[in-house]
Motif scaffolding. Sequence first.
Motif: not given
Length: 533
Positions: A400-401, A405-408, A414-415, A475-478
């Motif tokens: 959700k974050a 923050n970055l858009g759909h 990511l998915l 962007h790097q996302r954990a």
Amino acid sequence: MRERTFCWLAGATGLLLVVALAPLLFLSGRPLVVFQGATLIACSLFAVGLAGTAIMRSHGVERRWRLLLSSGLLSTLIGAIYWSFSWATAEYISLTLGTRDALYLLAPLLALLGLLRIPTRPGDRPAGQRGPPLDHEDGRHAAAVVVALDSLVILVSMFLIAWVAVLERITTSGMSGWPFVVALAYPISETMLIVVVILLMTFRRPRNGRAMGLVAASLLFFAVSEAALVHLAVRGRFEIDDTSLYWVGIVVGPPLLGLAMVVPPGSARRRPARRDRGGNEDRSLWAHAYLPYLPLGVATLFVVVPAARGDALQGLTLQLAIALATLVVIRQMLTVAQNTRLLAGLRAAQRGLRYQALHDPLTGLANRALFTSELDRAVEEHQASGRPLVVLFCDLDEFKAVNDNLGHGAGDELLRAVAGRLSGAVRQEDLIARLGGDEFAVLMRDPADDPRATGEATARRIQEAMRPPFQIHGHQRAVRVSVGVAVADAGVPVASTEDLLHRADQAMYAAKNHRRRRARRTARRGSPQSARR
């Protein structure tokens, strides 16, 4: 022209034809000649008047095709005048064809140009695209070949009919030179025009269908008249009573052609509007499939009936019959190839639709419907034979974050990345599905000797696969994943699919709550108050 005016003109034409044809029942000899000449001139003048009116009231392409077709009416009028003044005093007539008669062939040529200029409805497909939908390049070429073959079948069939019925006698009459050429050209030109009309009405959509129908009817009468004219020329000396067939064709044809030039298009008020034109398309497909075989059937009768009587086929008749058989065989072979290609395309489309119905369009994984169906089957096998299985539910904790923050678009990326890592963390034979949103599931059949240990080991591999940060839109996302494991084996049986799904869902939420509690404890130990104490 208004519909009511046309109806009056059609009624007047019918009355004129009745008056012209009725005396055939009781007149003969010289009175018949005089009457034929008068009615022939009257019908020709009436047709020229209709054509002139239509030409004056039309513009552009509508005027051009009428001008070109009216050449046939003018030549008919000239022939009518010649008939009246040349044969009025003759009891016995011998008709000869010469070089000057070749001038009459200019009218069919101009009529051909006129037919090709008849406007079609907007959005028409080219002739080669009528029929089964073949969108690829090979399909368009094949459709064009089909149209060409169908045209040749119609043309050769009608020429064979004309040859057996009329033209064959020319070769045995001793006629040669220009008379022979003209005698052949008359019926061939009319046959060509009829074929063109048939092809236009089949493979295109004329804007005025009623006009095309009247043109076709008039050309049929003209063809009968020309065939009778050639027959009379070949016969030599004949009586005036023998000209009835020629006269009927030349009397009826011009008024019908004149009506074709003034008939308005079909009234939209008389036909209910229909959005779905599938019925019309279906009829055009049936016409496309069977139209060439109508003249072919008639031509076959002209060949089979003499053969059944014991007459041997020879000369041009035999050659035309062989050519027709060859064309039909090639046409059928192409039809089989087209049907095979269509069947293969249909099966591929069905596979594609099935794949779309059972797979997630974003990630390419199985969707909830496919996962549920396979799980039902696995549960039935478990209940029947005790075959073990494991279900893993996975939920992304920070999804959700990323969306907020970055858009759909970043969420979709990511998915897709999560789906790729999931595929690398499980066995090749395991079924991975996206159930919706950020929820994923894994179905494991025959999970080794210890189903519980196998499921938990797979859950750890999934968590390890998700540990490296994801590169999302620069962007790097954990992203962490919570995995719930539900097992069905001899020691822990399940009553239904819903029972096993409920266990997996509860295990997933338990893992998520455990992660949250651990995260809060870690946060408290690292706070400044904890450090001072």
